[in-house]
Design a protein around this motif. Structure first.
Motif, PDB file in Angstrom:
ATOM      1  N   SER A   1      67.634   9.339 108.121  1.00  0.00           N
ATOM      2  CA  SER A   1      68.531  10.435 108.459  1.00  0.00           C
ATOM      3  C   SER A   1      67.959  11.767 107.980  1.00  0.00           C
ATOM      4  CB  SER A   1      69.898  10.199 107.819  1.00  0.00           C
ATOM      5  OG  SER A   1      70.716  11.332 107.985  1.00  0.00           O
ATOM      6  N   VAL A   2      68.155  12.802 108.772  1.00  0.00           N
ATOM      7  CA  VAL A   2      67.665  14.129 108.384  1.00  0.00           C
ATOM      8  C   VAL A   2      68.689  14.885 107.536  1.00  0.00           C
ATOM      9  CG1 VAL A   2      66.120  14.364 110.361  1.00  0.00           C
ATOM     10  CG2 VAL A   2      68.483  15.172 110.532  1.00  0.00           C
ATOM     11  N   VAL A   3      69.909  14.364 107.392  1.00  0.00           N
ATOM     12  CA  VAL A   3      70.943  15.067 106.634  1.00  0.00           C
ATOM     13  C   VAL A   3      71.186  14.462 105.255  1.00  0.00           C
ATOM     14  CG1 VAL A   3      72.120  15.926 108.688  1.00  0.00           C
ATOM     15  CG2 VAL A   3      72.813  13.747 107.689  1.00  0.00           C
ATOM     16  N   VAL A   4      70.450  13.435 104.890  1.00  0.00           N
ATOM     17  CA  VAL A   4      70.615  12.786 103.595  1.00  0.00           C
ATOM     18  C   VAL A   4      69.436  13.173 102.704  1.00  0.00           C
ATOM     19  CG1 VAL A   4      70.768  10.557 102.407  1.00  0.00           C
ATOM     20  CG2 VAL A   4      71.894  10.867 104.609  1.00  0.00           C
ATOM     21  N   SER A   5      69.740  13.538 101.460  1.00  0.00           N
ATOM     22  CA  SER A   5      68.673  13.966 100.542  1.00  0.00           C
ATOM     23  C   SER A   5      67.789  12.793 100.133  1.00  0.00           C
ATOM     24  CB  SER A   5      69.284  14.604  99.291  1.00  0.00           C
ATOM     25  OG  SER A   5      69.978  13.635  98.530  1.00  0.00           O
ATOM     26  N   ASP A   6      66.568  13.103  99.771  1.00  0.00           N
ATOM     27  CA  ASP A   6      65.655  12.086  99.265  1.00  0.00           C
ATOM     28  C   ASP A   6      66.085  11.677  97.862  1.00  0.00           C
ATOM     29  OD1 ASP A   6      64.003  12.085 101.504  1.00  0.00           O
ATOM     30  OD2 ASP A   6      62.768  13.722 100.727  1.00  0.00           O
ATOM     31  N   PRO A   7      65.750  10.460  97.449  1.00  0.00           N
ATOM     32  CA  PRO A   7      66.040  10.045  96.081  1.00  0.00           C
ATOM     33  C   PRO A   7      65.341  10.984  95.086  1.00  0.00           C
ATOM     34  CG  PRO A   7      65.442   8.156  97.403  1.00  0.00           C
ATOM     35  CD  PRO A   7      65.154   9.373  98.227  1.00  0.00           C
ATOM     36  N   THR A   8      66.007  11.239  93.969  1.00  0.00           N
ATOM     37  CA  THR A   8      65.466  12.155  92.971  1.00  0.00           C
ATOM     38  C   THR A   8      65.740  11.618  91.569  1.00  0.00           C
ATOM     39  OG1 THR A   8      65.446  14.466  92.247  1.00  0.00           O
ATOM     40  CG2 THR A   8      67.560  13.568  92.924  1.00  0.00           C
ATOM     41  N   ASP A   9      65.060  12.152  90.616  1.00  0.00           N
ATOM     42  CA  ASP A   9      65.239  11.755  89.229  1.00  0.00           C
ATOM     43  C   ASP A   9      66.293  12.673  88.615  1.00  0.00           C
ATOM     44  OD1 ASP A   9      64.879  10.429  86.853  1.00  0.00           O
ATOM     45  OD2 ASP A   9      63.105  11.571  86.280  1.00  0.00           O
ATOM     46  N   CYS A  10      67.581  12.365  88.830  1.00  0.00           N
ATOM     47  CA  CYS A  10      68.653  13.182  88.289  1.00  0.00           C
ATOM     48  C   CYS A  10      69.525  12.337  87.364  1.00  0.00           C
ATOM     49  CB  CYS A  10      69.485  13.803  89.409  1.00  0.00           C
ATOM     50  SG  CYS A  10      70.291  12.631  90.532  1.00  0.00           S
ATOM     51  N   VAL A  11      70.311  13.010  86.557  1.00  0.00           N
ATOM     52  CA  VAL A  11      71.212  12.340  85.626  1.00  0.00           C
ATOM     53  C   VAL A  11      72.502  11.990  86.369  1.00  0.00           C
ATOM     54  CG1 VAL A  11      72.525  12.612  83.488  1.00  0.00           C
ATOM     55  CG2 VAL A  11      70.242  13.619  83.687  1.00  0.00           C
ATOM     56  N   PRO A  12      72.910  10.720  86.365  1.00  0.00           N
ATOM     57  CA  PRO A  12      74.119  10.317  87.087  1.00  0.00           C
ATOM     58  C   PRO A  12      75.321  11.216  86.766  1.00  0.00           C
ATOM     59  CG  PRO A  12      73.012   8.390  86.242  1.00  0.00           C
ATOM     60  CD  PRO A  12      72.307   9.593  85.661  1.00  0.00           C
ATOM     61  N   LEU A  13      75.971  11.674  87.829  1.00  0.00           N
ATOM     62  CA  LEU A  13      77.167  12.533  87.808  1.00  0.00           C
ATOM     63  C   LEU A  13      76.894  13.971  87.372  1.00  0.00           C
ATOM     64  CD1 LEU A  13      79.845   9.999  86.546  1.00  0.00           C
ATOM     65  CD2 LEU A  13      79.314  10.659  88.892  1.00  0.00           C
ATOM     66  N   ALA A  14      75.636  14.310  87.072  1.00  0.00           N
ATOM     67  CA  ALA A  14      75.300  15.702  86.737  1.00  0.00           C
ATOM     68  C   ALA A  14      75.404  16.545  87.998  1.00  0.00           C
ATOM     69  CB  ALA A  14      73.897  15.787  86.156  1.00  0.00           C
ATOM     70  N   GLN A  15      75.793  17.796  87.812  1.00  0.00           N
ATOM     71  CA  GLN A  15      75.938  18.709  88.940  1.00  0.00           C
ATOM     72  C   GLN A  15      74.981  19.878  88.774  1.00  0.00           C
ATOM     73  OE1 GLN A  15      80.021  19.703  89.873  1.00  0.00           O
ATOM     74  NE2 GLN A  15      80.725  17.721  89.110  1.00  0.00           N
ATOM     75  N   ARG A  16      74.537  20.409  89.920  1.00  0.00           N
ATOM     76  CA  ARG A  16      73.671  21.585  89.915  1.00  0.00           C
ATOM     77  C   ARG A  16      73.788  22.267  91.266  1.00  0.00           C
ATOM     78  NH1 ARG A  16      67.783  20.923  91.419  1.00  0.00           N
ATOM     79  NH2 ARG A  16      67.692  19.123  92.790  1.00  0.00           N
ATOM     80  N   CYS A  17      73.112  23.383  91.422  1.00  0.00           N
ATOM     81  CA  CYS A  17      73.095  24.123  92.683  1.00  0.00           C
ATOM     82  C   CYS A  17      71.735  23.938  93.341  1.00  0.00           C
ATOM     83  CB  CYS A  17      73.346  25.600  92.439  1.00  0.00           C
ATOM     84  SG  CYS A  17      74.962  25.968  91.738  1.00  0.00           S
ATOM     85  N   VAL A  18      71.744  23.643  94.633  1.00  0.00           N
ATOM     86  CA  VAL A  18      70.521  23.505  95.412  1.00  0.00           C
ATOM     87  C   VAL A  18      70.687  24.345  96.676  1.00  0.00           C
ATOM     88  CG1 VAL A  18      69.035  21.922  96.694  1.00  0.00           C
ATOM     89  CG2 VAL A  18      70.075  21.170  94.553  1.00  0.00           C
ATOM     90  N   ALA A  19      69.895  25.399  96.784  1.00  0.00           N
ATOM     91  CA  ALA A  19      69.926  26.291  97.948  1.00  0.00           C
ATOM     92  C   ALA A  19      71.345  26.791  98.242  1.00  0.00           C
ATOM     93  CB  ALA A  19      69.338  25.596  99.168  1.00  0.00           C
ATOM     94  N   GLY A  20      72.076  27.187  97.195  1.00  0.00           N
ATOM     95  CA  GLY A  20      73.412  27.742  97.367  1.00  0.00           C
ATOM     96  C   GLY A  20      74.499  26.724  97.645  1.00  0.00           C
ATOM     97  N   VAL A  21      74.222  25.456  97.375  1.00  0.00           N
ATOM     98  CA  VAL A  21      75.195  24.390  97.622  1.00  0.00           C
ATOM     99  C   VAL A  21      75.371  23.582  96.337  1.00  0.00           C
ATOM    100  CG1 VAL A  21      75.711  22.324  98.980  1.00  0.00           C
ATOM    101  CG2 VAL A  21      74.492  24.220 100.037  1.00  0.00           C
ATOM    102  N   PRO A  22      76.622  23.381  95.870  1.00  0.00           N
ATOM    103  CA  PRO A  22      76.829  22.517  94.709  1.00  0.00           C
ATOM    104  C   PRO A  22      76.560  21.058  95.095  1.00  0.00           C
ATOM    105  CG  PRO A  22      78.900  23.583  95.376  1.00  0.00           C
ATOM    106  CD  PRO A  22      77.851  23.997  96.337  1.00  0.00           C
ATOM    107  N   VAL A  23      75.800  20.354  94.253  1.00  0.00           N
ATOM    108  CA  VAL A  23      75.509  18.940  94.503  1.00  0.00           C
ATOM    109  C   VAL A  23      75.818  18.138  93.246  1.00  0.00           C
ATOM    110  CG1 VAL A  23      73.711  19.397  96.237  1.00  0.00           C
ATOM    111  CG2 VAL A  23      73.074  19.103  93.852  1.00  0.00           C
ATOM    112  N   VAL A  24      76.083  16.844  93.445  1.00  0.00           N
ATOM    113  CA  VAL A  24      76.347  15.938  92.334  1.00  0.00           C
ATOM    114  C   VAL A  24      75.429  14.731  92.465  1.00  0.00           C
ATOM    115  CG1 VAL A  24      78.246  14.775  93.528  1.00  0.00           C
ATOM    116  CG2 VAL A  24      78.135  14.707  91.045  1.00  0.00           C
TER     117      VAL A  24
END
Length: 101
Positions: free
Chosen positions: A26-49
């Motif tokens: 899918s082109v709308v699903v992000s690639d897997p990343t090394d993030c902390v479960p349930l941590a939130q941040r901003c990516v290109a002006g969009v809040p992500v969890v």
């Protein structure tokens, strides 16, 4: 014949590795990343969890946008920019400014 194909498709959809393959295509699903479960941040002006669930067959997680997609399928962004609250760690949209009027 159609019933067996339907049964195979249903069983394959329940398989985490098959489901992950479909997500990666899918082109709308992000690639897997090394993030902390349930941590939130901003990516290109969009809040992500960060998902609490590992990507099947991986040691990574996937980040999901907190904002819904628009009617045309594009990802909505924060008009006033995205910020992460220093105390709570919650990513959210900042209030849009009206240009000082």
């Amino acid at each position: 014949m159609k019933l067996s194909a339907l049964l195979i498709a249903a069983l394959a959809a329940g398989c985490p590795l098959v489901r992950e393959g479909a997500l990666r295509a899918s082109v709308v699903v992000s690639d897997p990343t090394d993030c902390v479960p349930l941590a939130q941040r901003c990516v290109a002006g969009v809040p992500v969890v960060c998902s609490p669930t590992l990507v099947p067959g991986s040691t990574h997680h996937r980040e999901w946008p907190s904002l819904p997609r628009s009617g045309d399928g594009s990802q909505r962004g924060c008009a006033g920019g995205c910020v992460v609250d220093a105390d709570s760690g919650v990513a959210h949209c900042a209030p849009a400014t009206d240009g000082g009027l």
